[in-house]
Design a protein around this motif. Structure first.
Motif, PDB file in Angstrom:
ATOM      1  N   PHE A 149       1.021  -1.332   0.044  1.00 35.89           N
ATOM      2  CA  PHE A 149       0.124   0.014   0.023  1.00 35.89           C
ATOM      3  C   PHE A 149       0.842   1.219  -0.224  1.00 35.89           C
ATOM      4  CE2 PHE A 149      -2.363   3.562   2.136  1.00 35.89           C
ATOM      5  CZ  PHE A 149      -3.405   3.326   1.213  1.00 35.89           C
ATOM      6  N   SER A 150       1.940   1.538   0.935  1.00 37.81           N
ATOM      7  CA  SER A 150       2.681   2.786   0.973  1.00 37.81           C
ATOM      8  C   SER A 150       3.381   3.129  -0.415  1.00 37.81           C
ATOM      9  CB  SER A 150       3.625   2.622   2.243  1.00 37.81           C
ATOM     10  OG  SER A 150       4.528   1.623   2.059  1.00 37.81           O
ATOM     11  N   LEU A 151       4.011   1.724  -0.711  1.00 42.35           N
ATOM     12  CA  LEU A 151       4.578   1.884  -2.168  1.00 42.35           C
ATOM     13  C   LEU A 151       3.774   2.226  -3.262  1.00 42.35           C
ATOM     14  CD1 LEU A 151       7.372   1.677  -3.798  1.00 42.35           C
ATOM     15  CD2 LEU A 151       7.093  -0.493  -4.026  1.00 42.35           C
ATOM     16  N   ARG A 152       2.512   1.678  -3.250  1.00 45.43           N
ATOM     17  CA  ARG A 152       1.557   1.971  -4.470  1.00 45.43           C
ATOM     18  C   ARG A 152       1.267   3.422  -4.363  1.00 45.43           C
ATOM     19  NH1 ARG A 152      -1.782  -2.156  -6.736  1.00 45.43           N
ATOM     20  NH2 ARG A 152      -1.201  -4.071  -5.380  1.00 45.43           N
ATOM     21  N   GLN A 153       1.267   4.067  -3.038  1.00 45.53           N
ATOM     22  CA  GLN A 153       1.074   5.662  -2.762  1.00 45.53           C
ATOM     23  C   GLN A 153       2.277   6.296  -3.538  1.00 45.53           C
ATOM     24  OE1 GLN A 153      -1.935   6.462  -1.809  1.00 45.53           O
ATOM     25  NE2 GLN A 153      -2.374   4.277  -2.003  1.00 45.53           N
ATOM     26  N   LYS A 154       3.411   5.783  -3.144  1.00 46.17           N
ATOM     27  CA  LYS A 154       4.607   6.594  -3.630  1.00 46.17           C
ATOM     28  C   LYS A 154       4.877   6.584  -5.091  1.00 46.17           C
ATOM     29  CE  LYS A 154       7.687   5.681   0.249  1.00 46.17           C
ATOM     30  NZ  LYS A 154       8.668   4.594   0.592  1.00 46.17           N
ATOM     31  N   ILE A 155       4.347   5.421  -6.048  1.00 45.19           N
ATOM     32  CA  ILE A 155       4.597   5.524  -7.400  1.00 45.19           C
ATOM     33  C   ILE A 155       3.268   5.772  -8.196  1.00 45.19           C
ATOM     34  CG2 ILE A 155       6.249   3.571  -6.954  1.00 45.19           C
ATOM     35  CD1 ILE A 155       4.225   1.596  -7.760  1.00 45.19           C
TER      36      ILE A 155
END
Ligand code: NI
Length: 175
Positions: A149-155
């Motif tokens: 989830f957090s990487l999805r937000q970043k990319i």
């Protein structure tokens, strides 16, 4: 005889990248030309692997070269897996995005090579990782699917930019 050429690489957002690719039934001159062009494209893009859907062909073929020379995999099947490790991966179809992906460390792969010979071979480490990444492409799966989830937000922003480029320009020619 047609000459191999550097092909355009499909980008995130292209429906070709999300299809389940078909089994190759015949290895004829058009498939041989495709394989040579895929190798030329992979080298031009400085990639270690390239799957046919990435050049818009939904056939179960990929090429790879991790530095020991080119290998061609037709109708590949990972039949055994052992061990696991997580490492960041990139993808020519999702430029600028890296995602940590958990993969098997050792695999046994059944495939047909460019000479139409059936092979069964063990791979490990980086080569095993590349084979699993490229096999994902044949099943319509991309590295972004492994992002938490957090990487999805970043990319999110960069994926939006790639999608917009894809909508306007379609694919890109490497080099
Ligand atoms: Ni890829």
């Amino acid at each position: 005889m047609m000459q191999p050429s550097v092909l355009k690489i499909r980008l995130y957002g292209d429906p070709c990248l999300r299809k389940n690719s078909s089994i190759v039934k015949d290895l004829g001159s058009s498939e041989q030309l495709l394989i040579k062009s895929m190798l030329a494209t992979m080298y031009e893009a400085k990639g270690v692997g390239l799957a046919a859907p990435q050049v818009g062909i939904n056939q179960r073929i990929f090429v790879a070269d991790i530095g020991d020379g080119p290998m061609v995999f037709i109708n590949p099947q990972v039949v055994k897996k052992s061990g696991s490790g997580r490492l960041e991966e990139g993808c020519l179809s999702v430029p600028g995005v890296n995602v940590p992906v958990k993969r098997a460390q050792k695999i046994l792969v059944r495939f047909v090579n460019e000479d139409n010979q059936k092979k069964e071979k063990h791979f490990e480490g980086l080569f095993a990782r590349v084979i699993q990444h490229e096999t994902d492409h044949l099943n319509g799966k991309l590295i972004v699917d492994y992002a938490n989830f957090s990487l999805r937000q970043k990319i999110k922003k960069i994926l939006k930019e790639i999608r917009e480029f894809q909508k306007t320009n379609g694919a890109y020619r490497p080099g």
